[in-house]
Scaffold this active site. Sequence first.
Site, short mmCIF file in Angstrom:
data_model
loop_
_atom_site.label_atom_id
_atom_site.label_comp_id
_atom_site.label_asym_id
_atom_site.label_seq_id
_atom_site.Cartn_x
_atom_site.Cartn_y
_atom_site.Cartn_z
N THR A 47 0.82 -1.22 0.00
CA THR A 47 0.00 0.00 0.00
C THR A 47 0.85 1.27 0.00
OG1 THR A 47 -0.04 -0.16 2.41
CG2 THR A 47 -1.96 -1.01 1.23
N LYS A 262 1.01 -0.63 9.57
CA LYS A 262 2.21 -0.35 8.75
C LYS A 262 2.67 1.09 8.95
CE LYS A 262 3.50 0.22 3.91
NZ LYS A 262 3.05 0.14 2.51
#
Length: 381
Positions: A47, A262
């Site tokens: 991502t 993340k």
Amino acid sequence: MDFDVIIVGIGGMGSAAAWQLARRGHRVLGLERFDIPNAMGSSHGVTRIIRLPYYEDPRYVPLLLRAYELWREIERLAGEQLLVITGSIDAGPGDGELFQGALASARMHRLTHEVLSGTEISERFPAYRLPPAHRAIFQPEGGLVVSEGAIVAHVRAAQAAGAEIHGRERVEAWEVATDESVVVITDKARYRARRLVLAAGPWMNELLPALTTIAMPERQVLAWLQPTRPELFEPARFPVFNVAVDEGRYYGLPVYRVPGFKFGRYHHRGETVAHADDLRREVDGEDERLLRSFAERYFPDGAGPTMALRVCMFTNTPDEHFIVDRHPQYSQVIVASPCSGHGYKFASVIGEIIADLASGNGSTRHEIDFLSLDRPELKIR
Ligand SMILES: Cc1cc2nc3c(=O)[nH]c(=O)nc-3n(C[C@H](O)[C@H](O)[C@H](O)COP(=O)(O)OP(=O)(O)OC[C@H]3O[C@@H](n4cnc5c(N)ncnc54)[C@H](O)[C@@H]3O)c2cc1C
């Protein structure tokens, strides 16, 4: 002539350019030295953040508005979700560049936004424990782009429109012939085209020696830690963020396809190399310690066991703005180096701009003068 356009590098930018060029009817060849997609360059790790109140410079906002439209278009074509809206938070000390820059962009472009304190952010998004006096811009349209998924989607759309794409074929050299065509030499073959696009990410300075000290690869490390309260780190409850804190500038995203929250630190440990192939790709204890201590202080419910650590590369320019331009000497060669750690969100619109520069008279309706190769900040001699 073998092709209208050859693209070197089928990563974030090259894949988008391949689609935009092929859909306009150009005969396109895309050459990628590793796999498609790969975990060697700048676009891996599942991502990337997309956000509108651009603190780096408000001139990026019109490009972003078009990028959103094109992300939606490729998403429809691919039939899968590539853009996930979570909202975005840009936070830091009230008089700092990050907050002030995001506020200026939001106001200038009349973006929907709220100004919140660190305390108010925690009340609304309990995973966040920023300093109470921090000031933040919350913008509801921010989110994430599924970066490797988008490379696949762009390549498939390009192929469906007639593009030829080769993985595992490394470009070793290129030159402009006397008839103004471009000759590209790879480890497998030799091709000729009317136009050439250089979109080689961290390897740009090898294909364009004028960028040797201008587009510098830098080692980054991404961390995914298992949240101890996973419900707080779901996309619906966890906006993507950029924050300036005592320890530096960090960014982060919700749990998505990897079982961890993340995040990473801009310019992680300042490890810049002259050549991307010399970059240290292993992760060590100091990388993990540095990242974990950030999570423990500002996202304590996200600081459970380590799920994954990955090395990735930035390609930094001196002013941290992208390079998107035609080659000063050879106008049939397009140079696209949109990184400095913030380029992926633009890949869809950069693909369109590359296609503009490589078609017809090479003009684009997009305002990209501030990304030119001859801007004084780059000091290219
Ligand atoms: C850790 C990290 C986090 C980031 N976070 C964000 C974020 O949240 N939001 C955001 O917008 N941006 C972010 N970025 C920046 C963004 O990911 C980059 O701007 C973007 O990926 C650059 O895409 P690219 O196409 O230029 O490079 P790449 O995707 O790396 O593509 C270049 C390709 O060229 C190929 N290549 C190189 N040389 C040759 C050759 N000689 N022959 C053939 N092929 C070649 C490479 O193998 C590579 O596949 C982040 C970057 C990193 C590293």
